[in-house]
Design a protein around this motif. Structure first.
Motif, mmCIF file in Angstrom:
data_model
loop_
_atom_site.group_PDB
_atom_site.id
_atom_site.type_symbol
_atom_site.label_atom_id
_atom_site.label_comp_id
_atom_site.label_asym_id
_atom_site.label_seq_id
_atom_site.Cartn_x
_atom_site.Cartn_y
_atom_site.Cartn_z
ATOM 1 N N CYS A 204 0.872 -1.164 0.000
ATOM 2 C CA CYS A 204 0.000 0.000 0.000
ATOM 3 C C CYS A 204 0.909 1.213 0.000
ATOM 4 O O CYS A 204 1.663 1.412 0.945
ATOM 5 N N ASN A 205 0.891 1.981 -1.084
ATOM 6 C CA ASN A 205 1.725 3.176 -1.098
ATOM 7 C C ASN A 205 1.181 4.210 -0.123
ATOM 8 O O ASN A 205 1.920 4.783 0.663
ATOM 9 N N PHE A 206 -0.147 4.418 -0.204
ATOM 10 C CA PHE A 206 -0.805 5.296 0.757
ATOM 11 C C PHE A 206 -2.225 4.802 0.964
ATOM 12 O O PHE A 206 -2.887 4.402 0.002
ATOM 13 N N ALA A 207 -2.692 4.824 2.191
ATOM 14 C CA ALA A 207 -4.109 4.580 2.443
ATOM 15 C C ALA A 207 -4.732 5.932 2.760
ATOM 16 O O ALA A 207 -4.149 6.735 3.489
ATOM 17 N N VAL A 208 -5.906 6.199 2.176
ATOM 18 C CA VAL A 208 -6.568 7.481 2.417
ATOM 19 C C VAL A 208 -7.640 7.276 3.479
ATOM 20 O O VAL A 208 -8.620 6.558 3.275
ATOM 21 N N ALA A 209 -7.437 7.914 4.647
ATOM 22 C CA ALA A 209 -8.325 7.685 5.784
ATOM 23 C C ALA A 209 -9.765 8.095 5.490
ATOM 24 O O ALA A 209 -10.703 7.372 5.806
ATOM 25 N N GLU A 210 -9.946 9.243 4.834
ATOM 26 C CA GLU A 210 -11.302 9.794 4.715
ATOM 27 C C GLU A 210 -12.224 8.948 3.842
ATOM 28 O O GLU A 210 -13.444 9.096 3.931
ATOM 29 N N SER A 211 -11.661 8.071 2.984
ATOM 30 C CA SER A 211 -12.522 7.269 2.129
ATOM 31 C C SER A 211 -12.238 5.775 2.223
ATOM 32 O O SER A 211 -12.869 4.980 1.533
ATOM 33 N N GLY A 212 -11.280 5.379 3.065
ATOM 34 C CA GLY A 212 -10.966 3.959 3.187
ATOM 35 C C GLY A 212 -10.388 3.378 1.909
ATOM 36 O O GLY A 212 -10.692 2.253 1.528
ATOM 37 N N THR A 213 -9.539 4.176 1.248
ATOM 38 C CA THR A 213 -8.994 3.771 -0.054
ATOM 39 C C THR A 213 -7.522 3.375 0.060
ATOM 40 O O THR A 213 -6.744 4.070 0.720
ATOM 41 N N MET A 239 1.876 0.671 9.290
ATOM 42 C CA MET A 239 0.822 1.512 9.866
ATOM 43 C C MET A 239 0.990 3.009 9.595
ATOM 44 O O MET A 239 0.050 3.773 9.742
ATOM 45 N N GLU A 240 2.202 3.419 9.177
ATOM 46 C CA GLU A 240 2.423 4.855 8.943
ATOM 47 C C GLU A 240 2.133 5.257 7.495
ATOM 48 O O GLU A 240 2.210 6.425 7.152
ATOM 49 N N ARG A 241 1.770 4.295 6.652
ATOM 50 C CA ARG A 241 1.561 4.600 5.229
ATOM 51 C C ARG A 241 0.147 5.109 4.981
ATOM 52 O O ARG A 241 -0.632 4.518 4.247
ATOM 53 N N ILE A 242 -0.178 6.191 5.611
ATOM 54 C CA ILE A 242 -1.539 6.702 5.579
ATOM 55 C C ILE A 242 -1.527 8.213 5.346
ATOM 56 O O ILE A 242 -0.585 8.895 5.749
ATOM 57 N N THR A 302 10.747 7.611 20.418
ATOM 58 C CA THR A 302 12.198 7.808 20.412
ATOM 59 C C THR A 302 12.602 9.021 19.582
ATOM 60 O O THR A 302 11.784 9.649 18.924
ATOM 61 N N ALA A 303 13.904 9.276 19.588
ATOM 62 C CA ALA A 303 14.458 10.384 18.797
ATOM 63 C C ALA A 303 14.377 10.088 17.301
ATOM 64 O O ALA A 303 14.662 10.953 16.475
ATOM 65 N N TYR A 304 13.996 8.849 16.959
ATOM 66 C CA TYR A 304 13.979 8.437 15.550
ATOM 67 C C TYR A 304 12.597 8.579 14.902
ATOM 68 O O TYR A 304 12.380 8.141 13.783
ATOM 69 N N LYS A 305 11.668 9.180 15.650
ATOM 70 C CA LYS A 305 10.270 9.269 15.205
ATOM 71 C C LYS A 305 10.114 9.736 13.760
ATOM 72 O O LYS A 305 9.277 9.229 13.013
ATOM 73 N N GLU A 306 10.967 10.695 13.355
ATOM 74 C CA GLU A 306 10.805 11.265 12.017
ATOM 75 C C GLU A 306 11.018 10.267 10.885
ATOM 76 O O GLU A 306 10.598 10.499 9.759
ATOM 77 N N VAL A 307 11.663 9.143 11.199
ATOM 78 C CA VAL A 307 11.896 8.152 10.149
ATOM 79 C C VAL A 307 10.557 7.586 9.636
ATOM 80 O O VAL A 307 10.449 7.109 8.515
ATOM 81 N N LEU A 308 9.522 7.712 10.469
ATOM 82 C CA LEU A 308 8.202 7.209 10.066
ATOM 83 C C LEU A 308 7.542 8.105 9.016
ATOM 84 O O LEU A 308 6.513 7.754 8.453
ATOM 85 N N LYS A 309 8.152 9.257 8.735
ATOM 86 C CA LYS A 309 7.618 10.104 7.659
ATOM 87 C C LYS A 309 7.906 9.500 6.283
ATOM 88 O O LYS A 309 7.303 9.893 5.293
ATOM 89 N N CYS A 310 8.851 8.559 6.239
ATOM 90 C CA CYS A 310 9.353 8.013 4.963
ATOM 91 C C CYS A 310 8.216 7.550 4.047
ATOM 92 O O CYS A 310 7.294 6.878 4.485
ATOM 93 N N ILE A 311 8.308 7.944 2.763
ATOM 94 C CA ILE A 311 7.320 7.503 1.785
ATOM 95 C C ILE A 311 7.919 6.477 0.807
ATOM 96 O O ILE A 311 7.331 6.187 -0.222
ATOM 97 N N ARG A 312 9.091 5.957 1.120
ATOM 98 C CA ARG A 312 9.721 4.876 0.356
ATOM 99 C C ARG A 312 9.956 5.223 -1.115
ATOM 100 O O ARG A 312 9.544 4.491 -2.009
#
Lengths: 471, 243
Positions: A204-213, A239-242, A302-312
């Protein structure tokens, strides 16, 4: 290749002696990198885009529980099933159970790093299921029995000669090295697999919360086939790919494809909102979304939180001088390059990945290109610090850090040490470089050569020149 | 609705790691900056583009065509009356023998079927009353797929397809040649316009599958050497209607 081995140096050495790899990696890296540079220039104000997307990603991470709740609710409203997997093993057993309950035998897959992360194929094959990778690069690797060496271009280390050989074996006839002939074979062969498959698995590249897509980005169209032909579609997402809404998706997509390959957009961007609806004659009858944590929530604190911003997007790999020389496999983990060096120790622990934060020259090129402004090289330094504190660093390196810290904060000592360094190292130096030596020197030179310290220190030279200081 | 136990545990753990209580129904900030230019007009592709300046729109059409020609996609800008002639050209060019198309009033209006008949094309419509397996097998072997498109995006050269019912997703995917028909007044500046259009449809429920399609299927997985048609159509034609 041994994924368990925690010996980066040995794998790097192997890669440096691999002439195929030494030609292939820089070649593809250059193409991807120049694509990104052109796309960034065409945008004109790429810094504005990076800043905004970074803020959007941070808002998403900070409110992840809320957006995930919204996503889950909307996927269910669309008629899909939602599963939460805390650990890799949970995600695997959810897939196994769906396959078992539906009597499935054949699975086709579109490219997905999260399924690599949870080692899905291995487990499903052990269960007796046939699993076929359909992305051309992944298909090449499956035939070769290898793992991806790049997020976007998984088989970039392969030369066409090897690919022609692999495909010829699969085809049972001799194929030429011509790209279109090889692709035509893959199209025909994999089309059969699509038509027969019971389950299609995608990331899943991105899941769109507002429409469940679930939004899938692909150039080949294999993700579309995977989500259109089999009766069951299982999408697996970290879980962060949203993204909260389609507005944020706009920015994320705009930056993803430009950063990855330089394309303004991929050939296909597909939004899947649940299973087929009443009156549809195509599309899956069942849709499952598996949301995976697998160590990610631990990173939040942790101090590494920003790594979850990654969009691969892989842009960091395409500029990394270390990646260029050793390729993706040398990292010995699922993710490679600078993002892998930050992420792998977090997902797998220092026990297996402690060397990766050192697989960097800290030049900062990765941080400069990151479309979501993850301070990658700062996080690598953070890892080194944590490793020292947690006792994962060799004793010598720890002493070096300690001794340097002391000297650097005591100018008089530093000045003396610099003089001694030049004189004291003459014994081991050759042509101005030191490649061995005792004590602290050994800790350094085991990994790299050290230029012999100059006879005159910069500080002395400055003083001698009457250094024009304002104060 | 009671929250499933696994979900509560999963989301609860996230909140805990973030060092706060569970949050719910958060809306994203309204990002006030738009790094792109020239967006934000009222979006209704079905309506006439009356509010927009003709010259400005002409620019968009040219941008759309230029972008696609750089992506190995042929674009024909024609009047409705010329549709049959242009489609016949595409048929002749690729030696098409069979075709499958959306069962869509907007295509019927163009007398698509009679054009196909005139060219002796074995063809079927994606009619939802038909046998699924049979239609799928036909689509798999068809030489050409034809759909309408709901929107065009000039910046990227993208067409947007809202699939569902008679507008099957396989038509633009399985055959090696793909033709999309788009009224040129449906062309908008950029991706954000497509996103706004999709958003506007959320209240009535999105179709199970939406596609943004930009040129032919491609891969660079063999030594970054561009190859077309690896899984999806390798030849794409866009017919722009000037009406």
């Amino acid at each position: 290749m041994n994924l368990q081995a925690a010996d980066f140096k040995a794998r790097a050495k192997e890669a440096l002696n691999d002439t195929q790899l030494q030609r292939a990696v820089p070649f593809v890296q250059d193409r991807l990198r120049s694509g990104r540079v052109q796309a960034a220039e065409a945008l004109g104000n790429v810094e504005e885009w990076r800043e905004l997307l970074s803020e959007i990603r941070m808002d998403t991470i900070d409110n992840l529980d809320s957006y995930l709740e919204q996503l889950a609710g909307n996927v269910r409203a669309n008629g899909g099933h939602v599963h939460f997997a805390s650990k890799a093993a949970d995600a695997v057993s959810i897939v196994s159970r769906i396959a078992e309950e539906n009597g499935a035998r054949k699975i086709v897959k579109a490219k997905s790093m999260i399924t690599e992360e949870i080692h899905l194929n291995k487990h499903l094959e052990e269960q007796g299921l046939s699993v076929i990778e359909t992305d051309l690069g992944e298909y090449i690797l499956q035939l070769a029995g290898e793992k991806p060496s790049h997020i976007i271009s998984p088989a970039l280390h392969k030369r066409r000669g090897e690919i022609a050989e692999l495909f010829s074996q699969a085809a049972g006839r001799k194929l030429s090295e011509d790209t279109s002939e090889l692709c035509a074979f893959a199209r025909e062969h994999l089309r059969e697999a699509f038509m027969e498959a019971d389950i299609g698995i995608t990331g899943c590249n991105f899941a769109v919360a507002e429409s469940g897509t679930v939004v899938l980005v692909s150039n080949e169209g294999n993700a579309r086939l995977t989500t259109s032909l089999p009766k069951i579609h299982i999408a697996i997402m970290g879980m962060e790919r949203i993204v909260p809404t389609w507005n944020e998706l706009d920015l994320a997509l705009t930056m993803l494809t430009r950063s990855a390959t330089g394309q303004k957009i991929s050939v296909y961007v597909t939004g899947i909102s649940g299973p087929r609806q009443a009156g549809d004659l195509d599309g899956p009858e069942q849709f499952h979304l598996i949301i995976v944590d697998n160590g990610r929530s631990d990173i939040l604190a942790t101090a590494y939180k920003e790594v979850l911003k990654c969009i691969r997007c892989g842009a960091c790999m395409n500029v990394c001088p270390i990646y260029r020389h050793v390729g993706g496999h040398a990292y010995g983990s699922v993710y490679s390059g600078p993002i892998g060096a930050v992420l792998d120790p977090l997902l797998e622990g220092y026990e297996t990945a402690k060397e990766l934060p050192y697989a960097s020259s800290l030049c900062g090129a990765c941080t400069e290109v990151c479309p979501v402004k993850i301070p990658l090289h700062d996080l690598l330094i953070e890892h080194r610090k944590d490793e020292v504190e947690q006792g994962y660093t060799p004793q010598m390196e720890k002493m070096s850090f300690g001794a340097f810290g002391f000297m650097a904060s005591h100018p008089a000592v530093y000045s003396k040490a610099a003089k001694i360094a030049s004189a004291g190292t003459t014994l081991w130096a050759k042509d101005g470089y030191i490649s061995g030596g005792p004590g602290l020197l050994a800790g350094w030179t085991a990994g790299r050569d050290l230029p012999q310290p100059a006879k005159q220190s910069f500080r002395d030279w400055w003083k001698e020149k009457g250094g024009a200081r304002d104060e | 609705m009671n929250e499933p136990v696994e979900q509560a545990a999963f989301l609860g753990s996230i909140a805990e790691k973030l060092g706060r209580k569970r949050r719910t129904a958060v809306s994203p900030p309204s990002w006030d900056r738009k790094p792109w230019e020239g967006s934000g007009q009222e979006l209704n592709p079905e309506a006439e583009a009356g509010g927009r300046q003709a010259a400005e729109h002409e620019q968009l059409i040219r941008q759309f065509m230029k972008q696609l020609s750089a992506l190995n996609t042929a674009v024909y800008r024609i009047s409705r009356a010329d549709f049959g002639r242009v489609l016949s050209e595409v048929i002749a060019k690729h030696g098409i023998g069979s075709a499958i198309s959306w069962d869509d009033g907007r295509l019927h209006e163009l007398q698509l079927e009679s054009t196909l008949n005139r060219n002796g094309i074995h063809h079927r419509l994606w009619r939802t009353t038909e046998n699924e397996r049979e239609l799928r097998t036909f689509a798999e072997s068809a030489d050409m797929g034809i759909t309408f498109a709901d929107m065009g995006l000039a910046d990227t050269g993208t067409v947007l397809l809202m699939n569902g019912g008679g507008r099957g997703r396989l038509i633009s995917l399985l055959p090696p040649v793909y033709v999309a028909v788009l009224p040129e007044r449906f062309i908008y500046p950029r991706l954000s316009d497509g996103m706004s259009f999709v958003r506007s449809r959320i209240p009535e429920g999105l179709p199970a599958c939406i596609n943004f399609i930009t040129g032919p299927s491609r891969t660079g997985d063999i030594e970054a050497d561009l190859a077309l048609g690896v899984h999806g159509p390798g030849k794409v034609h866009i017919i722009l209607l000037q009406d």
